[in-house]
Design an enzyme around this catalytic site. Structure first.
Site, mmCIF file in Angstrom:
data_model
loop_
_atom_site.group_PDB
_atom_site.id
_atom_site.type_symbol
_atom_site.label_atom_id
_atom_site.label_comp_id
_atom_site.label_asym_id
_atom_site.label_seq_id
_atom_site.Cartn_x
_atom_site.Cartn_y
_atom_site.Cartn_z
ATOM 1 N N ASP A 248 -5.331 0.417 8.692
ATOM 2 C CA ASP A 248 -4.921 0.280 7.296
ATOM 3 C C ASP A 248 -5.448 -0.988 6.635
ATOM 4 O OD1 ASP A 248 -3.562 2.555 6.731
ATOM 5 O OD2 ASP A 248 -1.563 1.739 7.162
ATOM 6 N N LYS B 118 0.863 -1.200 0.000
ATOM 7 C CA LYS B 118 0.000 0.000 0.000
ATOM 8 C C LYS B 118 0.889 1.236 0.000
ATOM 9 C CE LYS B 118 -0.166 1.966 3.561
ATOM 10 N NZ LYS B 118 -0.110 2.600 4.893
#
Ligand code: C5P
Length: 293
Positions: A142, A15
Site C-alpha cells: 500500500d 487512504k
C-alpha cells in the site's frame, strides 16, 4: 545573524479503498488486486528537520499504539531511501499519529510514503515519482499508492498505478471500532471474490455517478474481515442506516469503514450519533480529497 533551520511539514492522508476486488493468489504469495483508491482530507502528519542521525518522535492521539524503534515503517522508509540514493542522510522526524493503526486506511503506509517525499525534499534528492514508488514498493503493497495523494487506479499487488482525475469531494464519515485485524489473516480467509477483470473507472461527473459506479463493486475483504471481527458488520449496518448515507463500505483489510454522504451536515450528524452511541469507537467526519495525483 539568525540561522534558518529548514523544516518541512508533510501531510499523510488516510487512504480509502472505495472498492477493492481480489483475484488469484500469485506465485509470490500476494493476491492480484483492483482498487479505486481515494484519499481523505484527514490523516497523519510528519514534520522533518535536518539532523545528524535519523530520529523519530511519535505524538498524537494514537501515538501510544506505536513503537518509534527501528521497525517503524517511517524509519524503514528513511533507511530504504538512503540506501537507494547512496547517501548517509539524517533527519529529526516527528510523526503526529491521528489515525488508528493497522486499520485499513493505510496509516503506516501513508506515513512511510510521506517520509519518502519529505526526506527526498529535505536531502535535495531530485527523484521522479516513479523512482520513489519503486522504493515504496519494497516497504509494503500500500505504500506506492500513497506516494501521491491523488485518486488512483491500483492493480497488481498494489504497485501498478494509474493516476485518475480528481474524485468528487463527497462528505465522508470514518468509523473504527477499535479492533485490529491482521491483513494476512483476512487474505487467508478470503472466500468469493470479484476477480480483476474491470476496465479502469470512468471520469465521474459528480457524486451521483461515483456512487452509482461504486454500487456495482465491493470490498472482497469485507466478508472475511467480518468473520474475524463481527463488530465490523455492526459498524457497516450503523453507517448505512444514517440519514443521507449513500454508500457504506469497509476500507482495505479493515476494520475502518467509511460512508459517503451528499452533504457535510448529514455526515457530521452521523459521526456525532455513532460517536455518542459508541464513545469508544473512532468517529471522524471528513471529505474525499479532490486534489490531482
Ligand atoms: O505488502 P504488505 O506487507 O502490506 O502485505 C501484507 C500481507 O497482506 C501479505 O503478506 C499478504 O498476506 C497480504 N497481501 C496479499 N496480496 C496483496 C497485498 C497483501 O495477499 N496484494
Amino acid at each position: 545573524m539568525a540561522i534558518e533551520v529548514k523544516r518541512l511539514s508533510v501531510p499523510a492522508p488516510a487512504k480509502i479503498n472505495l472498492f477493492l476486488h481480489v483475484g488469484d493468489r500469485r506465485d509470490d504469495g500476494y493476491h492480484a488486486l483492483q482498487s479505486l483508491v481515494g484519499f481523505a482530507e484527514t490523516g497523519d502528519a510528519l514534520e522533518l528537520s535536518p539532523a545528524r542521525e535519523l530520529k523519530l518522535l511519535i505524538e498524537g492521539p494514537f501515538a501510544g499504539a506505536l513503537e518509534a524503534g527501528g521497525d517503524n515503517l517511517v524509519l524503514k522508509a528513511a533507511r530504504a531511501l538512503t540506501a537507494h540514493a547512496g547517501i548517509a542522510g539524517g533527519a529529526a522526524i516527528t510523526l503526529t499519529k491521528n489515525l488508528p493503526v493497522a486499520s485499513g486506511i493505510g496509516g503506516g503506509s501513508a506515513d512511510a510514503a510521506a517520509a519518502l517525499r519529505g526526506l527526498a525534499g529535505l536531502w535535495g534528492l531530485k527523484l521522479p515519482q516513479d523512482e520513489l514508488r519503486a522504493v515504496a514498493a519494497g516497504l509494503g503493497s500500500d505504500v506506492p499508492v500513497c506516494v501521491s495523494s491523488g485518486a488512483q487506479w491500483m492493480e497488481g499487488r498494489g504497485e501498478r498505478l494509474t493516476a485518475l482525475d480528481p474524485l468528487p469531494a463527497m462528505a465522508m464519515v470514518l468509523i473504527n471500532p477499535g479492533v485490529s485485524v491482521a491483513t494476512p489473516k483476512v487474505f487467508a480467509a478470503l472466500g468469493a471474490r470479484h476477480g480483476t477483470g474491470l476496465p479502469p473507472p470512468p471520469q465521474f461527473a459528480g457524486a451521483a455517478s461515483l456512487v452509482a459506479y461504486l454500487k456495482d463493486t465491493a470490498n472482497d475483504l469485507e466478508a472475511p474481515a467480518r468473520a474475524i471481527a463481527p463488530v465490523i458488520g455492526e459498524v457497516l449496518a450503523l453507517l448505512a442506516s444514517q440519514p443521507g448515507a449513500r454508500l457504506a463500505r469497509m476500507s482495505g483489510s479493515g476494520a475502518t469503514c467509511f460512508a459517503l454522504f451528499d452533504g457535510d451536515d448529514d455526515a457530521t450528524a452521523a459521526a456525532r450519533a455513532i460517536g455518542e452511541a459508541h464513545p469508544q469507537w473512532w468517529a471522524v467526519t471528513t471529505r474525499i480529497a479532490s486534489f490531482a495525483a
